[in-house]
Design an enzyme around this catalytic site. Structure first.
Site, PDB file in Angstrom:
ATOM      1  N   ASP A 183       0.844  -1.191   0.000  1.00  0.00           N
ATOM      2  CA  ASP A 183       0.000   0.000   0.000  1.00  0.00           C
ATOM      3  C   ASP A 183       0.880   1.241   0.000  1.00  0.00           C
ATOM      4  OD1 ASP A 183      -1.922  -1.841   0.239  1.00  0.00           O
ATOM      5  OD2 ASP A 183      -2.574  -1.282   2.253  1.00  0.00           O
ATOM      6  N   TYR A 184       1.979   1.129   0.700  1.00  0.00           N
ATOM      7  CA  TYR A 184       2.883   2.265   0.811  1.00  0.00           C
ATOM      8  C   TYR A 184       3.438   2.640  -0.562  1.00  0.00           C
ATOM      9  CZ  TYR A 184       6.417   5.234   2.974  1.00  0.00           C
ATOM     10  OH  TYR A 184       7.186   6.308   3.363  1.00  0.00           O
ATOM     11  N   GLU A 185       3.855   1.611  -1.316  1.00  0.00           N
ATOM     12  CA  GLU A 185       4.378   1.861  -2.657  1.00  0.00           C
ATOM     13  C   GLU A 185       3.297   2.469  -3.563  1.00  0.00           C
ATOM     14  OE1 GLU A 185       7.743  -1.690  -2.903  1.00  0.00           O
ATOM     15  OE2 GLU A 185       5.643  -2.168  -3.148  1.00  0.00           O
ATOM     16  N   TYR A 186       2.072   1.961  -3.390  1.00  0.00           N
ATOM     17  CA  TYR A 186       0.941   2.490  -4.161  1.00  0.00           C
ATOM     18  C   TYR A 186       0.720   3.967  -3.827  1.00  0.00           C
ATOM     19  CZ  TYR A 186      -3.868   3.053  -5.823  1.00  0.00           C
ATOM     20  OH  TYR A 186      -4.987   3.501  -6.461  1.00  0.00           O
ATOM     21  N   ASP A 187       0.724   4.257  -2.530  1.00  0.00           N
ATOM     22  CA  ASP A 187       0.530   5.639  -2.088  1.00  0.00           C
ATOM     23  C   ASP A 187       1.603   6.558  -2.657  1.00  0.00           C
ATOM     24  OD1 ASP A 187      -1.644   4.810  -0.649  1.00  0.00           O
ATOM     25  OD2 ASP A 187      -0.549   4.589   1.229  1.00  0.00           O
ATOM     26  N   GLU A 241      -7.064   7.565  15.906  1.00  0.00           N
ATOM     27  CA  GLU A 241      -7.411   6.155  16.109  1.00  0.00           C
ATOM     28  C   GLU A 241      -6.773   5.244  15.070  1.00  0.00           C
ATOM     29  OE1 GLU A 241     -11.683   6.838  16.164  1.00  0.00           O
ATOM     30  OE2 GLU A 241     -11.842   6.346  14.044  1.00  0.00           O
ATOM     31  N   LYS A 259      -6.166   2.849  12.028  1.00  0.00           N
ATOM     32  CA  LYS A 259      -6.771   2.627  10.710  1.00  0.00           C
ATOM     33  C   LYS A 259      -6.626   1.134  10.441  1.00  0.00           C
ATOM     34  CE  LYS A 259      -6.871   4.532   6.072  1.00  0.00           C
ATOM     35  NZ  LYS A 259      -6.866   3.280   5.316  1.00  0.00           N
ATOM     36  N   CYS A 290      30.119 -27.885  -3.932  1.00  0.00           N
ATOM     37  CA  CYS A 290      28.664 -28.055  -3.982  1.00  0.00           C
ATOM     38  C   CYS A 290      28.171 -28.739  -2.709  1.00  0.00           C
ATOM     39  CB  CYS A 290      28.299 -28.890  -5.206  1.00  0.00           C
ATOM     40  SG  CYS A 290      26.577 -29.404  -5.223  1.00  0.00           S
TER      41      CYS A 290
HETATM   42 ZN   LIG Z   1      26.710 -30.659  -7.091  1.00  0.00          ZN
END
Ligand SMILES: [Zn+2]
Length: 498
Positions: free
Chosen positions: A31-35, A110, A112, A403
């Site tokens: 939501d923050y990114e959207y805002d 209050e 949210k 590995c």
């Molecule tokens: Zn391996």
């Protein structure tokens, strides 16, 4: 990029994410990114008013009423959204502006609640309608039957005015959400990303039995309309609602100065990680109804309230281990394993560390205290290491030069940060090698699909490439287990191999 193009792109992005959030319940960004996208667009539109457009998302209330889920109902009172703010300066500016326009205004601060909005209508004390926000202005969806399944929704008021309309937030407690997701897993179904998505999906269920099973909750946060009784303030209406057993937002705070308001916001910020439900901000609203009336609303938001949005939630935890796994391409991937923490409604204990470069940038070692957040409110990520808390003897983790599965030398790939196992016989890579071996560019064994190979490797029938030619020794077992479907298919594949 010229500003016109930039504005166009931002509008497109916002429309896309808004649709994912409001209509599909499947957000991809926080939501923050959207805002933040919205703030950028607002700023640009203000700077270049020549590109103004009535269809811009900044002029609309998010979401469109979805037709398929419920019958549309016309709102008596618009269900507006709130003006978002992100800084102390904006909070102070709001309080100061209110104090200039109004005579000694009181502010209520209050929680949210992070859920979805619903309005309840009562006639002569009986619940007659529950509606979602929909487009916010004209129409919402009728979800009355589902609302009746929510224990917090009071069906009958003992001391009722002629007409009462109240608005609140439907949400899911973290514990209830965990139970629903555990059940989904048991049934082999996909889990919900977070409690809000789950609550939204549940309220729109066509089967109200499912709603009852999933245990939704609700807090009321506003008196929309009343006839046959007078309330002069928000807190007075809250007191009345409490007397009727209606759950209103918990622990609201009444403030008078900007500093008091800000302190209340900070206190809520401290509390938010410990609540049994998620909140995504703090609301600051004028307490007095006559003062609210005087201020009125724009087409989109009331002028008497703001929502302060906290930055994404992050938590400290301890890095217990770094696990190494070898993918089908031989890529060795480190994963951080930490003491479980609760973020955005779910418990998390693992996050990828990608590669050595990423580990070096973080300067992370086993035993470190780390800060974890959720990207897109879904994928946990390590943000940083708390260097002051590093115990003695902890060093930056170094990926091994062999590995972890087969012990063969591992090598860093040219031009990438990936570390790969160099052995052609590495069991972790066996599937891929066999797929290549039977494939069109090599032995061209028709009908020997990757799905069969995966299953045969998993069950131990294929331990190396040569095992392909020993499958015929297990003909009856393979048929009995139905690995390559029916007898006919098994015979056909074995013949192809021969
Ligand atoms: Zn391996």
């Amino acid at each position: 990029m010229n500003p016109e193009e930039q504005i166009r792109q931002l509008r497109e992005q916002i429309e896309y994410h808004s649709n994912r959030y409001y209509n599909m319940d499947e957000p991809e960004i926080t939501d923050y990114e959207y805002d933040m996208l919205m703030q950028q667009l607002k700023a640009l539109e203000k700077e270049y008013p020549q590109f103004a457009d009535d269809t811009s998302p900044t002029r609309k209330v998010g979401g469109t009423a979805k037709r398929e889920a419920g019958v549309l109902v016309r709102h008596n009172v618009p269900m507006l959204s709130l003006q978002d703010v992100f800084s102390k300066e904006e909070v102070f500016a709001f309080v100061e502006e209110m104090s200039e326009k109004l005579d000694h205004p009181q502010f209520v601060v209050e929680y949210k609640i992070d859920g979805l909005s619903m309005t309840l209508r009562y006639e002569q004390g009986d619940l007659v309608m529950a509606e979602t926000r929909g487009d916010g202005i004209n129409f919402g969806e009728d979800v009355t039957e589902n609302a009746r399944q929510i224990p917090d929704v009071i069906k009958h008021l003992s001391d009722a005015p002629e007409y009462l309309e109240i608005r609140g937030e439907v949400y899911m407690k973290n514990a209830d959400f965990d139970q629903v997701n555990a059940m989904q897993e048991l049934l082999g179904k996909k889990g919900f990303a977070n409690p809000r998505n789950c609550a939204a999906g549940t309220l729109r269920q066509l089967d109200s039995k499912v709603v009852r099973e999933r245990r939704l909750s609700m807090f009321i946060f506003n008196l929309q309309q009343v006839r046959g009784r007078e309330f002069s303030t928000h807190t007075q209406a809250y007191e009345y609602m409490k007397s009727q057993g209606i759950p209103v937002i918990e622990r609201y705070r009444v403030c008078e100065s900007a500093q008091e308001v800000w302190d209340a916001i900070c206190a809520i910020g401290e509390e938010r990680g410990d609540l049994p439900y998620d909140i995504d901000g703090a609301v600051v609203k004028i307490n007095d109804y006559a003062q609210r009336q005087m201020l009125g609303a724009t087409t989109k938001v009331p002028r008497w309230a703001i929502a302060y949005k906290y930055p994404p939630e992050e938590k400290e935890t301890k890095l217990l281990d770094i696990e190494l796994s070898v993918g089908r391409t031989g890529r060795i991937t480190p994963t951080a394993v930490f003491e479980p923490i609760r973020l955005c409604g779910t418990s998390v204990s693992r996050a990828t560390l990608h590669n050595q470069d990423f580990i070096n940038d973080l300067d992370i070692g086993i035993g470190d205290t780390i800060v974890v957040y959720k990207s897109g409110e879904i994928i946990p990520k390590v943000k940083r290491v708390v260097k002051e808390k590093r115990p003695e003897g902890v060093h930056t983790f170094v990926l091994p030069d062999t590995c972890p599965v087969c012990g063969a030398p591992a090598q860093r790939e040219e031009n990438t940060a990936d570390l790969k196992c160099t052995s052609p016989n590495c069991p972790a890579q066996l599937e891929r090698h066999i797929i290549n071996f039977v494939g069109r560019d090599a032995m061209d064994m028709k009908g020997f699909g990757a799905v069969y190979i995966q299953e045969l490797v998993r069950l131990g029938y294929l331990k190396d490439i040569a095992d392909v030619f020993h499958l015929k020794d297990h003909r009856q077992e393979l048929i009995d287990a139905g690995i390559i479907e029916k007898e006919k298919n098994t015979n056909k594949l074995l013949a192809v191999i021969e």
